[in-house]
Design an enzyme around this catalytic site. Sequence first.
Site, PDB file in Angstrom:
ATOM      1  CG  ASN A  42      -7.682  -1.439   5.369  1.00  0.00           C
ATOM      2  OD1 ASN A  42      -7.398  -1.084   6.922  1.00  0.00           O
ATOM      3  ND2 ASN A  42      -8.310  -0.883   4.438  1.00  0.00           N
ATOM      4  CG  ASP A  86      -0.629  -4.041   4.367  1.00  0.00           C
ATOM      5  OD1 ASP A  86      -1.568  -3.411   3.446  1.00  0.00           O
ATOM      6  OD2 ASP A  86      -0.440  -3.529   5.293  1.00  0.00           O
ATOM      7  CG  ASP A  92      -0.085   4.553   5.953  1.00  0.00           C
ATOM      8  OD1 ASP A  92       0.223   4.527   4.954  1.00  0.00           O
ATOM      9  OD2 ASP A  92      -1.072   5.374   6.242  1.00  0.00           O
ATOM     10  CG  HIS A  93       0.312  -0.061   4.692  1.00  0.00           C
ATOM     11  ND1 HIS A  93      -0.753  -0.883   4.819  1.00  0.00           N
ATOM     12  CD2 HIS A  93      -0.572   0.865   4.427  1.00  0.00           C
ATOM     13  CE1 HIS A  93      -2.194  -0.004   5.534  1.00  0.00           C
ATOM     14  NE2 HIS A  93      -1.896   1.480   4.858  1.00  0.00           N
ATOM     15  CG  ASN A 144      -2.019   1.195   1.388  1.00  0.00           C
ATOM     16  OD1 ASN A 144      -1.171   2.726   0.722  1.00  0.00           O
ATOM     17  ND2 ASN A 144      -3.521   0.953   1.272  1.00  0.00           N
ATOM     18  CD  GLU A 151      -5.052   4.649   0.705  1.00  0.00           C
ATOM     19  OE1 GLU A 151      -4.404   3.708   2.106  1.00  0.00           O
ATOM     20  OE2 GLU A 151      -4.797   5.607   0.593  1.00  0.00           O
TER      21      GLU A 151
END
Length: 263
Positions: free
Chosen positions: A152, A224, A253-254, A10, A37
């Site tokens: 998520n 994830d 952030d991932h 992501n 994303e």
Amino acid sequence: MSTLKFVSWNINSVRIRLHLIEQLVMAEDPDIICLQETKVRDSQFPHEAFEGMGYKYRILNGQPMHHGVAIVSRVPLTEDRRHDWQDNGEARHIGVRLPSGLLLENVYIPAGGDVPDREENPKFGQKLDFYERMTKWSETLDTPTIMMGDFNIAPLESDVWSHKQLLKVVSHTPIEVDTMKRLQDAHGWVDVGRLMIPAPERLYTWWSYRAKDWTKGDRGRRLDHVWVSPELRSKIRAHRVLEPARSWEKPSDHIPLITEMEV
DNA sequence: ATGGTTGTGGAACAA
């Protein structure tokens, strides 16, 4: 028999984080990258950068502003399937076929808003409905499949920094964990993360931006995942997460998930 | 402590 290296990431805007993808490719040289994303409409996707890195095959499902998924690859991709499992037009899935005949599914499941209640927060219901539609689809699958992306949900106690403190936080509520389990059981999906890094070892893939120092308190979650059909379990050669990427310049952030599998 | 940050696109929304 050949082994392919897959990445799921992501990226939180593919355009603003091309430098991170280049860093990943230099370090890991993956064959196939599944991005979530991407936050870009297909007409504005940075094709040249990926072409320059050797990813000649690119299948996109983007939209303006939000969401968006893409698969880029050095091996040919055929088919181009998109499921709208939320039934609202958002770009959250893309599926392809690999040269060996294997199916690859890249999915970005909705986050589900802040309040874990269908009535008070429609987004939470949409998330559960997305999972239910995926479950029905899973029941019909008759081809070996590898599925990866941002699910998520962090299902296990060791998938979050504090099971107790997150029980009412969207991503770790019992109803979400139950819903995810039904999806997993519908096809006998193998959780590659926990196959290769068994619980209760700590395993996170996401840390919020809303902390000055993401390492302080280590408040991570495993949002994830990489899942494979039962018959592919014995084909997994390696799996790990690239935690240092959370400290790279202007990070997502991932972090990336890296899987090597015989295909 | 009920905050905090990030990206898109140019305000509000999604995460």
